[in-house]
Scaffold this active site. Structure first.
Site, PDB file in Angstrom:
ATOM      1  N   ASP A  42       0.861  -1.316  -0.016  1.00 12.41           N
ATOM      2  CA  ASP A  42      -0.012  -0.093   0.164  1.00 12.41           C
ATOM      3  C   ASP A  42       0.906   1.281  -0.080  1.00 12.41           C
ATOM      4  O   ASP A  42       1.862   1.224   0.497  1.00 12.41           O
ATOM      5  CB  ASP A  42      -0.931   0.011   1.243  1.00 12.41           C
ATOM      6  CG  ASP A  42      -1.835   1.177   1.285  1.00 12.41           C
ATOM      7  OD1 ASP A  42      -2.767   1.323   0.411  1.00 12.41           O
ATOM      8  OD2 ASP A  42      -1.715   1.918   2.266  1.00 12.41           O
TER       9      ASP A  42
ATOM     10  N   GLU B 152       0.976  -0.506  -5.103  1.00 13.11           N
ATOM     11  CA  GLU B 152       0.118   0.587  -5.406  1.00 13.11           C
ATOM     12  C   GLU B 152       0.943   1.741  -5.410  1.00 13.11           C
ATOM     13  O   GLU B 152       1.093   2.354  -4.464  1.00 13.11           O
ATOM     14  CB  GLU B 152      -1.025   0.604  -4.558  1.00 13.11           C
ATOM     15  CG  GLU B 152      -1.926   1.369  -4.646  1.00 13.11           C
ATOM     16  CD  GLU B 152      -2.261   2.458  -3.586  1.00 13.11           C
ATOM     17  OE1 GLU B 152      -3.138   3.134  -3.918  1.00 13.11           O
ATOM     18  OE2 GLU B 152      -1.851   2.372  -2.508  1.00 13.11           O
TER      19      GLU B 152
END
Length: 643
Positions: free
Chosen positions: A324, A377
């Site tokens: 993330d 990401e």
């Protein structure tokens, strides 16, 4: 000393438990399995069964273990320190499921009660105690999957990911609370059959590590080594993963090494200092999120995070880590104004320590667990994210294609009459489509915070909204790149995602929602069955435009090619609500072509317009030697295959 603590006298942990070599590797930042030594472990020493505890707190004046077994009295079980800053203690007689914390006294005399950074389980929120558990008692049955994993997750394999937030996928009616979460074992009996029915190859779970605040969706982690107790025990989560594997479904988890929350029981200000973060707020705090940034240049922190990545793969057989907020790690000035950040040693904005950490993590994961995916990401144009570290890349297996997602969603949100002026939002992605190994993500972030659901982004009346949605998904599944779709999008949920509620499963009583769901099922089956659509995602030889320039009609056509067989498919997208008769496109070969996918079929709640099987003509068109004359349904995607 209390009565309870007399029953459990502590004693120094044997030197063999935490060797000088262990301490050296942790201090060097290269201990890849620090979780085997730090934390709480059920062991036997000299015939005495108990728990050995170890925690890194180099700046504390005193550290002790507290729990029910000593009435939470910090004077009962003081720990022993070493020159490495690691405190340890063995307490005979303690058993599995003992709840504990560390009490730390700082050099200034402040007192903190902290959860175990390496704790393998935690109490149900809002409680924050760590729980001692044995992670080696579960009997796995997924040997065949693990043996085949590298092949199943290769870059030329079909990867279609169903992104799931376990707390809101489905709720169980409950007399006391109205509704409750499904347990890991209940999810194994409900979620897995749904994924199999829909044809996905993987499940991606929003962060599963323990987090006290439901509204963070798991992205503010308190227990980095503890699967959340909301849904059951660690063994229950192992059962869920095991059952996924036995049904040939891969499991990816969101991993959050970019930041940690300021919760009092967590890593923040752990031993009276900013042990895991930076002291300077220009380096150590995410102002947007109210969280702390890991100090990637501190060796013990690197050991903590690298060990954590390996832990989920080792102990829970996880098949991939979606990392993330990578952009926030790469840039020192991420979401900061001038004067709010410190440049690196060369005067630049790149976080050199974070770059080194990401490269090392990817090298270790791929080296020890070949075939496991690491997915970034990353929302900027940072180069070579999914290229090997030896060539200067960051070493990720795959990267989310955020540019494709933003551009194509923007295009689909325009009323069809205006799309001719935004044609480049569909075609632009091909300029960089093969710079990285991309995943095409329609994730949770696109259907929350007022953005509306996926179907509600689409213009027009209800029929056009659903036709647009099917066409968009058809375009996505035929475009180069692996696929990711958030739960609820695959049946056109009307409301945007609410983490406090289950999905709108009742919508499936209506034919329009049934049509979208059946369409995604068919897309997944065609995608998996046709090598043309998945084995050549990352090379120009797998794609070519037939006609990328018909902006007046908002029609796009292209070819997908297999890597080894030479098989070809033709894809035609008509993104206006107009039936286009006798529409001509070039084809790479002659003969008859049949519809493999038609998003406008009546079974999908479309208008039912179809060309069926169409014979090509020996006339040059669009640089091809043959021509097809088609009837294009409104707001549709056709995938054509030689008959």
């Amino acid at each position: 000393m209390t009565t309870n603590s007399i029953s459990f006298p502590g004693q120094p942990a044997p030197a063999t438990w935490l060797s000088d070599f262990d301490k050296y590797l942790i201090g060097e930042g290269t201990h890849e399995r620090a979780y085997e030594k730090l934390g709480a472990h059920l062991v036997s020493f000299e015939g005495k069964a108990g728990i050995v505890f170890a925690v890194w707190a180099p700046n504390a004046r005193e550290v002790s273990i507290i729990g029910d077994f000593n009435d939470w009295d910090g004077k009962c079980h003081p720990m022993h320190s070493s020159d490495s800053g690691i405190w340890s203690l063995f307490i005979p007689g303690l058993k599995e499921y003992t709840v504990y914390k560390y009490r730390l006294i700082t050099q200034q005399g402040e007192q903190f009660d902290k959860s175990d950074p390496y704790g393998f389980a935690m109490e149900l929120r809002p409680a924050t105690g760590s729980v001692a558990v044995n992670l080696d008692s579960y009997q796995w049955g997924d040997g065949q999957w693990l043996n085949e994993r590298a092949q199943r997750q290769s870059l030329d394999s079909p990867i279609s990911i169903y992104e799931v937030h376990l707390a809101s996928w489905q709720r169980q009616p409950d007399e006391k609370y109205g509704s409750r979460y499904l347990t890991y074992r209940e999810l194994a009996e409900t979620l897995i059959p749904y994924v199999l029915k829909m044809g996905y190859t993987h499940i991606e779970l929003l962060p599963i590590a323990e987090h006290p605040f439901d509204g963070s969706w798991g992205y503010q982690v308190l227990g980095f080594f503890a699967p959340t107790s909301r849904f059951g025990t660690p063994q229950d989560f192992m059962y869920f993963v095991d059952q996924c594997h036995q049904h040939n479904i891969g499991v990816i988890v969101d991993w959050v090494p970019a930041h940690f929350p300021k919760d009092g029981a967590g890593l923040n200000y752990f031993d009276g200092t900013h042990l895991y973060a930076h002291e300077d707020p220009r380096q150590g705090e995410h102002q947007d999120w109210g969280t702390m940034i890991f100090n990637y240049g501190r060796n013990e922190v690197r050991s903590f995070l690298i060990s954590n990545a390996l832990f989920w793969i080792d102990k829970y057989h996880i098949d991939g880590l979606r990392v993330d907020a990578v952009a926030s790690m790469l840039y020192l000035d991420y979401s900061r104004k001038e004067g709010e950040w410190l440049p690196n040693e060369h005067g630049g904005r790149e976080n050199l320590a974070a770059i080194s950490f990401l490269r090392k993590t990817n090298e270790v994961v791929h080296g020890l667990f070949p075939g496991v995916l690491t997915i970034a990401e990353e929302s900027t144009s940072w180069p070579m994210v999914s290229r090997p570290t030896w060539s200067g890349g960051l070493g990720f297996s795959l990267k989310w294609n955020m540019g494709w997602m933003h551009d194509t969603l923007s295009y689909m949100c325009h009323d069809s009459i205006h799309r001719r002026f935004h044609h480049n939002e569909i075609t632009f992605g091909m300029l960089y489509a093969f710079h990285e190994n991309f995943i095409l993500p329609i994730s949770h972030d696109e259907v929350v915070h007022g953005k509306g659901s996926l179907v509600n982004k689409m213009p027009g009346d209800d029929w056009q909204k659903f036709a647009n949605l099917r066409a968009y998904l058809g375009f996505m599944w035929s475009y180069p790149g692996k696929k990711l779709l958030f739960m609820g999008c695959d049946f056109g949920q009307w409301q945007e995602w609410n983490h406090d509620k289950g999905l709108e499963w009742q919508a499936l009583e209506a034919e329009n929602h049934q049509g979208v769901q059946r369409f995604v099922q068919d897309l997944n089956q065609v995608y998996k069955n046709e090598p043309t659509l998945h084995e050549n995602d990352y090379d120009w030889t797998g794609f070519s435009w037939i006609n990328a320039n018909d902006s007046d009609n908002s029609v796009f056509s292209f070819i997908r090619r297999a890597k080894n067989t030479g098989d070809q498919l033709v894809v035609v997208c008509n993104l206006t609500p107009v039936v286009r008769e006798k529409y001509r496109i070039g084809t790479p070969q002659g003969g008859e072509w049949r519809e493999l996918i038609n998003s406008d079929l009546a079974i999908y709640w479309g208008s039912g317009i179809s060309s069926g099987v169409t014979a090509s003509q020996s006339e040059p068109s669009h640089g091809c030697e043959h021509t097809l004359e088609l009837t294009l349904p409104p707001l549709s995607v056709l995938i054509l295959k030689p008959a």
